[in-house]
Write a protein that holds these residues in place. Sequence first.
Motif, PDB file in Angstrom:
ATOM      1  N   PRO A  68       4.643   3.055  -1.982  1.00 45.19           N
ATOM      2  CA  PRO A  68       3.700   3.543  -0.970  1.00 45.19           C
ATOM      3  C   PRO A  68       3.592   5.074  -0.961  1.00 45.19           C
ATOM      4  CG  PRO A  68       5.072   1.814  -0.064  1.00 45.19           C
ATOM      5  CD  PRO A  68       5.660   2.158  -1.409  1.00 45.19           C
ATOM      6  N   PHE A  69       2.409   5.559  -0.600  1.00 46.04           N
ATOM      7  CA  PHE A  69       2.215   7.005  -0.462  1.00 46.04           C
ATOM      8  C   PHE A  69       1.263   7.282   0.690  1.00 46.04           C
ATOM      9  CE2 PHE A  69      -0.817   5.609  -3.738  1.00 46.04           C
ATOM     10  CZ  PHE A  69      -2.005   6.221  -3.378  1.00 46.04           C
ATOM     11  N   THR A 147      -5.084   8.679   9.191  1.00 45.30           N
ATOM     12  CA  THR A 147      -3.902   8.815   8.346  1.00 45.30           C
ATOM     13  C   THR A 147      -3.154   7.493   8.322  1.00 45.30           C
ATOM     14  OG1 THR A 147      -3.715  11.131   9.032  1.00 45.30           O
ATOM     15  CG2 THR A 147      -1.785  10.157   7.983  1.00 45.30           C
ATOM     16  N   TRP A 148      -2.705   7.069   7.145  1.00 41.42           N
ATOM     17  CA  TRP A 148      -1.872   5.878   7.026  1.00 41.42           C
ATOM     18  C   TRP A 148      -1.126   5.948   5.698  1.00 41.42           C
ATOM     19  CZ3 TRP A 148      -6.987   5.812   5.721  1.00 41.42           C
ATOM     20  CH2 TRP A 148      -7.355   5.181   4.530  1.00 41.42           C
ATOM     21  N   THR A 149      -0.255   4.986   5.478  1.00 38.52           N
ATOM     22  CA  THR A 149       0.484   4.888   4.226  1.00 38.52           C
ATOM     23  C   THR A 149      -0.078   3.735   3.420  1.00 38.52           C
ATOM     24  OG1 THR A 149       2.491   5.793   5.214  1.00 38.52           O
ATOM     25  CG2 THR A 149       2.768   4.518   3.193  1.00 38.52           C
ATOM     26  N   ILE A 150      -0.458   4.016   2.186  1.00 38.00           N
ATOM     27  CA  ILE A 150      -0.987   2.996   1.287  1.00 38.00           C
ATOM     28  C   ILE A 150       0.189   2.214   0.725  1.00 38.00           C
ATOM     29  CG2 ILE A 150      -2.169   2.605  -0.905  1.00 38.00           C
ATOM     30  CD1 ILE A 150      -3.769   5.134  -0.354  1.00 38.00           C
ATOM     31  N   TYR A 170      -2.317  -6.913  -3.895  1.00 34.17           N
ATOM     32  CA  TYR A 170      -1.222  -6.528  -4.773  1.00 34.17           C
ATOM     33  C   TYR A 170      -0.371  -5.476  -4.066  1.00 34.17           C
ATOM     34  CZ  TYR A 170      -3.807  -9.050  -8.297  1.00 34.17           C
ATOM     35  OH  TYR A 170      -4.458 -10.039  -8.985  1.00 34.17           O
ATOM     36  N   PRO A 171       0.646  -5.920  -3.309  1.00 30.43           N
ATOM     37  CA  PRO A 171       1.525  -4.955  -2.641  1.00 30.43           C
ATOM     38  C   PRO A 171       2.378  -4.221  -3.671  1.00 30.43           C
ATOM     39  CG  PRO A 171       2.064  -7.229  -2.001  1.00 30.43           C
ATOM     40  CD  PRO A 171       0.965  -7.293  -2.993  1.00 30.43           C
TER      41      PRO A 171
END
Length: 194
Positions: A68-69, A147-150, A170-171
């Motif tokens: 995640p980023f 803003t969030w985390t992919i 696709y996590p």
Amino acid sequence: MGTVTLGVSIAVPEPYGRFLQRKRAGFGDAAAHGIPTHITLLPPTEVHTDALPAVERHLAEVAAGCRPFPLRLEGTGTFRPLSPVVFVKVTEGEAGCTALQARVRASSGPCARELQFPYHPHVTVAHGIAEAAMDRAQEELRDFSATWTISGFALYEQGADAVWRLDREYPFGPRTAAVPRQAADLSRPPAPSC
């Protein structure tokens, strides 16, 4: 042997996704309700149906190698006059999106393809509508931010009705596999960076 039109993208989460989709429809973009709000990784691409298993394996491998980023959307931009598009800008996470789309479109994989324009991650909020409506979209959303985390991406298929539907998510992480949406398990440790 038939073909399908596929796309790979990062979904913009709620409540932002629905908000931007409603705004896009409100600006007069007739395609808005058929396109989930997203950041494109692979633009619409026609593939033979017998290539789908290879595409799914490839996407699972790409996701397995990522972690995640953070991502931030802020303000608006446009590709006019080159292309009739107004978009919300990606102001954080651009390098991650760029690396990810390069892995999805790798020349050695089943999703290899050339792009019409250089890759520029963004969220389209108006496309191919009247100039006055494009101006309005650019102005009305200039103060938008999210803003969030992919934590993954998804494969979509375009139907005969031109509506894009989620096929698989696709996590990110080493346990990644092609997971139907209702069975997604997002509780796993981070994987190596993309």
